[in-house]
Design a protein around this motif. Structure first.
Motif, PDB file in Angstrom:
ATOM      1  N   THR A 107     -32.541   5.716 -11.236  1.00  0.00           N
ATOM      2  CA  THR A 107     -31.442   5.994 -10.308  1.00  0.00           C
ATOM      3  C   THR A 107     -30.827   7.358 -10.580  1.00  0.00           C
ATOM      4  O   THR A 107     -30.069   7.873  -9.752  1.00  0.00           O
ATOM      5  CB  THR A 107     -30.351   4.922 -10.417  1.00  0.00           C
ATOM      6  N   VAL A 108     -31.130   7.927 -11.745  1.00  0.00           N
ATOM      7  CA  VAL A 108     -30.697   9.283 -12.076  1.00  0.00           C
ATOM      8  C   VAL A 108     -31.941  10.071 -12.479  1.00  0.00           C
ATOM      9  O   VAL A 108     -32.718   9.617 -13.320  1.00  0.00           O
ATOM     10  CB  VAL A 108     -29.670   9.297 -13.231  1.00  0.00           C
ATOM     11  N   VAL A 109     -32.126  11.230 -11.864  1.00  0.00           N
ATOM     12  CA  VAL A 109     -33.230  12.113 -12.222  1.00  0.00           C
ATOM     13  C   VAL A 109     -32.635  13.421 -12.736  1.00  0.00           C
ATOM     14  O   VAL A 109     -31.759  14.002 -12.094  1.00  0.00           O
ATOM     15  CB  VAL A 109     -34.158  12.388 -11.027  1.00  0.00           C
ATOM     16  N   CYS A 110     -33.113  13.867 -13.887  1.00  0.00           N
ATOM     17  CA  CYS A 110     -32.644  15.115 -14.482  1.00  0.00           C
ATOM     18  C   CYS A 110     -33.760  16.156 -14.423  1.00  0.00           C
ATOM     19  O   CYS A 110     -34.924  15.833 -14.661  1.00  0.00           O
ATOM     20  CB  CYS A 110     -32.209  14.894 -15.922  1.00  0.00           C
ATOM     21  N   LEU A 166     -28.608   1.676 -14.389  1.00  0.00           N
ATOM     22  CA  LEU A 166     -28.748   3.026 -14.940  1.00  0.00           C
ATOM     23  C   LEU A 166     -30.105   3.184 -15.604  1.00  0.00           C
ATOM     24  O   LEU A 166     -30.358   2.669 -16.691  1.00  0.00           O
ATOM     25  CB  LEU A 166     -27.636   3.320 -15.953  1.00  0.00           C
ATOM     26  N   LYS A 167     -30.986   3.889 -14.919  1.00  0.00           N
ATOM     27  CA  LYS A 167     -32.288   4.254 -15.471  1.00  0.00           C
ATOM     28  C   LYS A 167     -32.491   5.738 -15.178  1.00  0.00           C
ATOM     29  O   LYS A 167     -32.343   6.173 -14.031  1.00  0.00           O
ATOM     30  CB  LYS A 167     -33.415   3.416 -14.855  1.00  0.00           C
ATOM     31  N   VAL A 168     -32.828   6.489 -16.215  1.00  0.00           N
ATOM     32  CA  VAL A 168     -32.876   7.939 -16.102  1.00  0.00           C
ATOM     33  C   VAL A 168     -34.312   8.423 -16.242  1.00  0.00           C
ATOM     34  O   VAL A 168     -35.025   8.041 -17.179  1.00  0.00           O
ATOM     35  CB  VAL A 168     -31.987   8.606 -17.170  1.00  0.00           C
ATOM     36  N   ALA A 187     -45.011  11.889 -19.146  1.00  0.00           N
ATOM     37  CA  ALA A 187     -44.070  12.042 -18.040  1.00  0.00           C
ATOM     38  C   ALA A 187     -43.549  10.703 -17.527  1.00  0.00           C
ATOM     39  O   ALA A 187     -42.463  10.634 -16.939  1.00  0.00           O
ATOM     40  CB  ALA A 187     -44.735  12.800 -16.894  1.00  0.00           C
ATOM     41  N   HIS A 188     -44.300   9.633 -17.738  1.00  0.00           N
ATOM     42  CA  HIS A 188     -43.919   8.332 -17.186  1.00  0.00           C
ATOM     43  C   HIS A 188     -43.005   7.578 -18.148  1.00  0.00           C
ATOM     44  O   HIS A 188     -43.395   6.589 -18.761  1.00  0.00           O
ATOM     45  CB  HIS A 188     -45.162   7.514 -16.854  1.00  0.00           C
ATOM     46  N   GLN A 189     -41.775   8.061 -18.250  1.00  0.00           N
ATOM     47  CA  GLN A 189     -40.780   7.411 -19.104  1.00  0.00           C
ATOM     48  C   GLN A 189     -39.497   7.197 -18.322  1.00  0.00           C
ATOM     49  O   GLN A 189     -39.079   8.043 -17.522  1.00  0.00           O
ATOM     50  CB  GLN A 189     -40.458   8.271 -20.330  1.00  0.00           C
ATOM     51  N   LEU A 190     -38.871   6.070 -18.574  1.00  0.00           N
ATOM     52  CA  LEU A 190     -37.555   5.756 -18.034  1.00  0.00           C
ATOM     53  C   LEU A 190     -36.634   5.425 -19.194  1.00  0.00           C
ATOM     54  O   LEU A 190     -36.980   4.597 -20.048  1.00  0.00           O
ATOM     55  CB  LEU A 190     -37.615   4.567 -17.075  1.00  0.00           C
ATOM     56  N   PHE A 191     -35.476   6.043 -19.214  1.00  0.00           N
ATOM     57  CA  PHE A 191     -34.508   5.810 -20.282  1.00  0.00           C
ATOM     58  C   PHE A 191     -33.457   4.860 -19.732  1.00  0.00           C
ATOM     59  O   PHE A 191     -32.717   5.186 -18.795  1.00  0.00           O
ATOM     60  CB  PHE A 191     -33.933   7.134 -20.756  1.00  0.00           C
ATOM     61  N   CYS A 192     -33.429   3.653 -20.293  1.00  0.00           N
ATOM     62  CA  CYS A 192     -32.705   2.532 -19.696  1.00  0.00           C
ATOM     63  C   CYS A 192     -31.551   2.086 -20.573  1.00  0.00           C
ATOM     64  O   CYS A 192     -31.643   2.087 -21.796  1.00  0.00           O
ATOM     65  CB  CYS A 192     -33.654   1.355 -19.462  1.00  0.00           C
ATOM     66  N   CYS A 193     -30.479   1.667 -19.904  1.00  0.00           N
ATOM     67  CA  CYS A 193     -29.256   1.287 -20.616  1.00  0.00           C
ATOM     68  C   CYS A 193     -29.088  -0.218 -20.656  1.00  0.00           C
ATOM     69  O   CYS A 193     -28.927  -0.850 -19.607  1.00  0.00           O
ATOM     70  CB  CYS A 193     -28.050   1.915 -19.926  1.00  0.00           C
ATOM     71  N   VAL A 244     -40.646  11.150  -7.462  1.00  0.00           N
ATOM     72  CA  VAL A 244     -40.956  10.092  -6.496  1.00  0.00           C
ATOM     73  C   VAL A 244     -41.395   8.836  -7.239  1.00  0.00           C
ATOM     74  O   VAL A 244     -40.890   7.731  -7.005  1.00  0.00           O
ATOM     75  CB  VAL A 244     -42.037  10.554  -5.509  1.00  0.00           C
ATOM     76  N   GLY A 245     -42.356   8.990  -8.157  1.00  0.00           N
ATOM     77  CA  GLY A 245     -42.812   7.846  -8.942  1.00  0.00           C
ATOM     78  C   GLY A 245     -41.731   7.316  -9.852  1.00  0.00           C
ATOM     79  O   GLY A 245     -41.599   6.095 -10.047  1.00  0.00           O
ATOM     80  N   LEU A 246     -40.940   8.209 -10.435  1.00  0.00           N
ATOM     81  CA  LEU A 246     -39.853   7.775 -11.314  1.00  0.00           C
ATOM     82  C   LEU A 246     -38.863   6.900 -10.559  1.00  0.00           C
ATOM     83  O   LEU A 246     -38.435   5.848 -11.052  1.00  0.00           O
ATOM     84  CB  LEU A 246     -39.134   9.001 -11.894  1.00  0.00           C
ATOM     85  N   ALA A 247     -38.492   7.326  -9.350  1.00  0.00           N
ATOM     86  CA  ALA A 247     -37.534   6.555  -8.562  1.00  0.00           C
ATOM     87  C   ALA A 247     -38.119   5.214  -8.141  1.00  0.00           C
ATOM     88  O   ALA A 247     -37.440   4.180  -8.205  1.00  0.00           O
ATOM     89  CB  ALA A 247     -37.095   7.359  -7.343  1.00  0.00           C
ATOM     90  N   ARG A 248     -39.368   5.206  -7.723  1.00  0.00           N
ATOM     91  CA  ARG A 248     -39.988   3.946  -7.332  1.00  0.00           C
ATOM     92  C   ARG A 248     -40.093   2.990  -8.514  1.00  0.00           C
ATOM     93  O   ARG A 248     -40.053   1.766  -8.347  1.00  0.00           O
ATOM     94  CB  ARG A 248     -41.376   4.182  -6.733  1.00  0.00           C
ATOM     95  N   ALA A 249     -40.200   3.548  -9.712  1.00  0.00           N
ATOM     96  CA  ALA A 249     -40.254   2.710 -10.910  1.00  0.00           C
ATOM     97  C   ALA A 249     -38.866   2.277 -11.376  1.00  0.00           C
ATOM     98  O   ALA A 249     -38.758   1.473 -12.292  1.00  0.00           O
ATOM     99  CB  ALA A 249     -40.960   3.461 -12.038  1.00  0.00           C
TER     100      ALA A 249
END
Length: 656
Positions: free
Chosen positions: A189-192, A163-165, A151-157, A181-186
């Protein structure tokens, strides 16, 4: 230039339960349709490759094999699309079955994100088939590829650091502490969200509040795609409710039982700036330190989002004024209450029973007088203690003079008239100024004479001078230093000019006094003017503020974009052209401004905003009413001698 704008789509394909081959085609078609409309990020529903309502068929290897093969087929069929797509499916890992979102881009499988919260209550019984996935990433074999699973993944451009998803799945949003919550703190900027949220009475409203609230709390964009047509209706129905929200606002919605699609441009640059600005937003030291893995998006994706693209999102041309009449009416009441309570507290603190207001018959002084009346009513003071002072000068017209007097009478104020022409002529004689030279000295002498009269009257009566200047005038420096710039309490200091008009109109509609309403309506029809130059031969106003400094609509738009959103000149110009030109043309209306006019007044805004800071650095007290204010003690800590060169150079380099 893309200005940090990224188009995000949430889409609901029509599926067949357990028919993976059909569903792959449907998912591909929905993805292609979203890309045709400019989408760079697409989110599809939970388990959309199989359908969510397969029940115990999720225990069948035949279906699970087909799902993984279907994912491989989806990757092949979307290899030419440089967009990030999240597709849902059941996936076996380590002897267990997981409900996952597969991140796909340009034919590559970038990672697999499992659902963390498995609902097994009421109509949901996912615990019969699925287990919660891991938070930390491990390597997993999926479709013959080794990819991150967790679950702890960020897809970055690359090339667009803002842009981090991040991804969460359905129930993950509904728990007390969502993974987002953790995704945003990490850094996301976009949550799907890939969801299968069934339709119940009242649930759509709650779903909207969840999505909009989470986007506001996390200062992010949130794209939510839910299952719809084709899911089994054996016991429940799925409505295909799709949403794209940004910072608390729903930008686009595929309404329940509608067309199954929501698409909007989101502004990740603005979201990143908001997080920097808000001191209580606490980011993780780094994604890695917080235990998140950053997955780099392919160069094809980076090239696509970095390419110049038009602004397609709706841009509100009047950011201070709500479109909806009921919302606008409520906003007006809130603002009037803030102004009146602020003034009432100041009068109580200073033990004043008198308020002195210079009334010209114009919008700003009208609003100030209305606020005084409300404040006096609030604390039970006699409105006769409001001294409305009309001070006709060289440019005063019969229309404005008459309205000022009529309004004071209608409100029950004490009316006082003090002509200023002779005093100003004496001042011209004293300083050796030729009255025929109608320059800044000619104009400002009148404004300062009026302020001197008001101050002395207030001293004489033991009262306060109530300032009338509005937020827009303060931003542009459209005030005479130590003239109308000065007061003992400035009730309009937080109100932009476009909103002043609506506040006066609101009182005209709701006051219940036909005489006052008629006067206010005529004030609203009167051109905005300082009336410092002699009237025309026919008695009409000779000066029009908007001819001199520019249209209020444009300047208030610039004010919001520059101060509230901190956008650079090129972005302000692009958004203004979208708001005032492109959207009007798309609606079949003739724009009030062309691009050259927008650019001209934007350049004027930057010149005036920087050069006039010295006036704002010594403003009187006054209440803040919205998210934009220029008080040196509050929102705008700006040095008076700051150079405008950077902003002016960029603005002057723009082309219409």
């Amino acid at each position: 230039m893309n200005h940090g704008l990224v188009t995000v789509a949430a889409a609901t394909p029509a599926v067949h339960v357990a028919d993976v081959a059909f569903n792959v085609v449907a998912c591909v078609e929905e993805t292609r349709a979203a890309v045709v409309h400019g989408a760079s990020v697409v989110v599809l529903p939970e388990c959309c490759l199989t359908a969510y309502t397969c029940g115990d068929l999720f225990l069948q290897d035949a279906l699970l094999d087909a799902a993984e093969e279907g994912l491989a087929g989806f990757l092949d069929r979307t290899a030419d699309l440089p967009c990030l797509v999240f597709v849902g499916l059941p996936l076996r890992q380590n002897g267990k079955l997981h409900n996952v979102a597969a991140a796909c881009c340009a034919g590559e499988l970038l990672g697999v994100v499992p659902k963390l919260n498995i609902p097994t209550y009421n109509e949901f019984y996912e615990g019969r088939h699925f287990v919660a996935g891991p938070e930390a990433c491990v390597d997993a074999e999926v479709c013959g590829r080794t990819v991150p699973f967790g679950a702890h993944q960020l897809f970055c451009c690359p090339g667009m650091p803002a842009l981090k998803v991040g991804v969460e799945v359905c129930e993950d949003l509904w728990v007390a502490c969502p993974p987002s919550v953790g995704l945003a703190r990490a850094g996301a900027t976009v949550v799907c969200n890939l969801s299968a949220s069934n339709a119940l009475v009242g649930k759509a409203d709650y779903r909207r509040s969840l999505v909009s609230g989470q986007s506001a709390r996390l200062l992010c964009a949130y794209a939510y795609a839910s299952s719809g047509w084709g899911e089994s209706t054996q016991d429940v129905v799925f409505s295909g409710h799709d949403l794209v929200a940004e910072n608390g606002r729903i930008l686009s919605e595929g309404r329940p039982f509608g067309d199954g699609r929501a698409l909007a441009q989101v502004d990740v640059a603005f979201l990143a700036e908001e997080r920097r600005r808000i001191s209580t937003w606490t980011s993780a030291p780094s994604p890695a330190a917080a235990g998140y893995r950053e997955v780099r998006l392919p160069d094809a994706f980076a090239g696509a989002v970095a390419a110049p693209a038009p602004v397609t999102r709706h841009v509100d041309p009047h950011p201070f004024v709500p479109d909806d009449p009921a919302t606008r009416s409520g906003r007006c009441e809130d603002i009037l209450d803030i102004q009146a309570h602020g003034l009432a507290q100041r009068m109580a603190h200073t033990r004043s029973a008198t308020a002195v207001v210079g009334v010209s018959g114009g919008l700003d002084s009208t609003l100030a007088l209305l606020v005084c009346a409300r404040a006096f009513d609030l604390v039970g003071l006699d409105r006769a203690g409001i001294v409305a002072v009309t001070m006709p000068g060289f440019g005063t017209t019969d229309r404005t003079h008459g309205n000022a007097r009529a309004m004071a009478d209608a409100l029950g104020c004490t009316l006082l008239e003090v002509p200023i022409a002779s005093a100003v002529r004496q001042h011209f004689s004293d300083i050796g100024h030729d009255e025929a030279v109608r320059d800044v000295t000619y104009e400002n002498s009148q404004a300062r004479e009026r302020t001197q009269i008001l101050m002395d009257l207030a001293n004489q009566r033991g009262g306060l001078v109530i300032g009338t200047g509005d937020l827009s005038e303060l931003a542009l420096g459209w005030a005479t230093y130590n003239g109308d710039h000065m007061s003992m309490y400035g009730v309009n200091a937080g109100v932009p000019k476009t909103l002043v008009r609506h506040l006066v109109a609101h009182v005209a509609r709701t006051c219940g006094d036909a005489v006052l309403s008629a006067v206010l309506d005529d004030v609203l029809d009167t051109p905005v003017s300082p009336e410092l130059l002699p009237a025309g031969e026919d008695g009409t106003i000779a000066q029009r503020t908007e001819d001199l400094v520019g249209p209020c609509e444009l300047h208030d738009f610039f004010l919001y974009a520059v101060l509230r959103q901190a956008f650079p000149p090129a972005k302000v110009f692009a958004l203004a052209c979208r708001a005032f030109v492109d959207q009007e043309l798309e609606a079949g209306r003739e724009p009030a401004f062309d691009r050259a006019t927008v650019l001209r007044w934007l350049q004027t805004f930057y010149h005036r905003f920087f050069s006039q800071q010295f006036k704002r650095s010594c403003l009187p007290d006054g209440p803040k009413v919205g998210t934009v204010a220029v008080s040196p003690r509050g929102d705008l800590r700006m040095p008076s001698d700051a150079s405008a060169a950077l902003w002016v150079t960029q603005a002057e380099a723009l082309e219409a």
